[in-house]
Design a protein around this motif. Structure first.
Motif, PDB file in Angstrom:
ATOM      1  N   GLY A  77      74.623  37.820 -60.575  1.00 31.61           N
ATOM      2  CA  GLY A  77      73.802  36.908 -59.778  1.00 31.61           C
ATOM      3  C   GLY A  77      73.486  35.602 -60.484  1.00 31.61           C
ATOM      4  N   ASP A  78      73.653  35.559 -61.818  1.00 24.04           N
ATOM      5  CA  ASP A  78      73.381  34.325 -62.570  1.00 24.04           C
ATOM      6  C   ASP A  78      74.420  33.257 -62.241  1.00 24.04           C
ATOM      7  OD1 ASP A  78      71.191  35.363 -63.841  1.00 24.04           O
ATOM      8  OD2 ASP A  78      72.110  35.468 -65.827  1.00 24.04           O
ATOM      9  N   ASP A  79      74.010  32.010 -62.404  1.00 28.73           N
ATOM     10  CA  ASP A  79      74.925  30.892 -62.280  1.00 28.73           C
ATOM     11  C   ASP A  79      75.512  30.580 -63.649  1.00 28.73           C
ATOM     12  OD1 ASP A  79      74.345  30.537 -59.576  1.00 28.73           O
ATOM     13  OD2 ASP A  79      72.723  29.125 -59.987  1.00 28.73           O
ATOM     14  N   LYS A  90      80.391  25.162 -60.499  1.00 29.51           N
ATOM     15  CA  LYS A  90      79.346  26.187 -60.575  1.00 29.51           C
ATOM     16  C   LYS A  90      79.920  27.521 -60.110  1.00 29.51           C
ATOM     17  CE  LYS A  90      74.591  26.947 -58.999  1.00 29.51           C
ATOM     18  NZ  LYS A  90      73.521  26.377 -58.147  1.00 29.51           N
ATOM     19  N   LYS A  92      79.079  31.900 -59.648  1.00 26.74           N
ATOM     20  CA  LYS A  92      78.068  32.933 -59.519  1.00 26.74           C
ATOM     21  C   LYS A  92      78.673  34.211 -60.077  1.00 26.74           C
ATOM     22  CE  LYS A  92      74.786  32.571 -57.030  1.00 26.74           C
ATOM     23  NZ  LYS A  92      73.445  32.143 -57.403  1.00 26.74           N
ATOM     24  N   HIS A  94      79.650  37.766 -60.346  1.00 22.38           N
ATOM     25  CA  HIS A  94      79.834  38.781 -59.301  1.00 22.38           C
ATOM     26  C   HIS A  94      79.835  40.197 -59.893  1.00 22.38           C
ATOM     27  CE1 HIS A  94      81.216  40.466 -55.546  1.00 22.38           C
ATOM     28  NE2 HIS A  94      82.284  40.968 -56.131  1.00 22.38           N
ATOM     29  N   PHE A 108      83.711  36.083 -61.110  1.00 15.84           N
ATOM     30  CA  PHE A 108      82.853  35.071 -60.518  1.00 15.84           C
ATOM     31  C   PHE A 108      83.214  34.828 -59.062  1.00 15.84           C
ATOM     32  CE2 PHE A 108      83.696  33.870 -64.939  1.00 15.84           C
ATOM     33  CZ  PHE A 108      82.410  33.814 -65.444  1.00 15.84           C
ATOM     34  N   LYS A 109      82.257  34.285 -58.344  1.00 11.93           N
ATOM     35  CA  LYS A 109      82.528  33.672 -57.044  1.00 11.93           C
ATOM     36  C   LYS A 109      82.221  32.197 -57.229  1.00 11.93           C
ATOM     37  CE  LYS A 109      81.329  37.305 -53.771  1.00 11.93           C
ATOM     38  NZ  LYS A 109      80.429  37.701 -52.686  1.00 11.93           N
ATOM     39  N   VAL A 111      80.703  28.936 -56.138  1.00 12.11           N
ATOM     40  CA  VAL A 111      79.559  28.709 -55.273  1.00 12.11           C
ATOM     41  C   VAL A 111      79.927  27.836 -54.083  1.00 12.11           C
ATOM     42  CG1 VAL A 111      77.247  27.677 -55.191  1.00 12.11           C
ATOM     43  CG2 VAL A 111      77.915  29.086 -57.123  1.00 12.11           C
TER      44      VAL A 111
END
Length: 148
Positions: A77-79, A90, A92, A94, A108-109, A111
């Motif tokens: 959930g962290d950026d 940026k 996120k 996952h 990651f996803k 953003v």
């Protein structure tokens, strides 16, 4: 003063708990006795809880010493930020994976889109915890490129 070891602290907490349980083992005559008994039981329960926490800490420390504990640089959930085509993007977090004992994968996803990218990188080198760190690295990369 000699430092108490973790094992000694566990033994001490259990001893204090046992003494307090024994101290509460009497026939109450009045409300003062009831208060004393209740305080002894409360103290015993608190020291048993402390002993449990210390034993849990000890198991984590042992796992860490054996190389079995993985410390993650961030949480799901962290950026995070990376550099893609000369831009700071940026991300996120996952999920995490540990395919072997040397590498921790972070999935990651992006953003700004729907793409899920499996990206293996090093925090502080190719993936950054703050936008400022990523922008600083991008500037370094641009300066290195202009020097050549």
């Amino acid at each position: 003063m000699e430092r108490l070891t973790l094992e000694e602290a566990i033994v001490h907490a259990k001893e204090v708990a046992e003494k307090n349980y024994r101290g509460a083992d009497f026939e109450s005559i009045d409300s003062i006795d009831d208060d004393i008994k209740a305080n002894c039981i409360k103290c015993a329960e608190e020291h048993m809880q402390l002993a449990e926490w210390l034993e849990e800490l000890k198991s984590y420390k042992e796992a860490e010493e054996q190389g079995l504990l993985v410390r993650l640089p961030c949480k799901v959930g962290d950026d995070l930020y990376c550099i893609v085509n000369g831009e700071v993007k940026k991300l996120k977090v996952h999920s995490f994976g540990v395919p072997d004992f040397e590498i921790t994968d972070i999935e990651f996803k992006y953003v700004d889109g729907f793409k899920i990218a499996r990206f293996v990188g090093e925090v502080g080198k190719t993936v950054f915890l703050t936008r400022e760190e990523a922008e600083k690295k991008l500037e370094e990369m641009k300066n290195d490129g202009s020097k050549k």
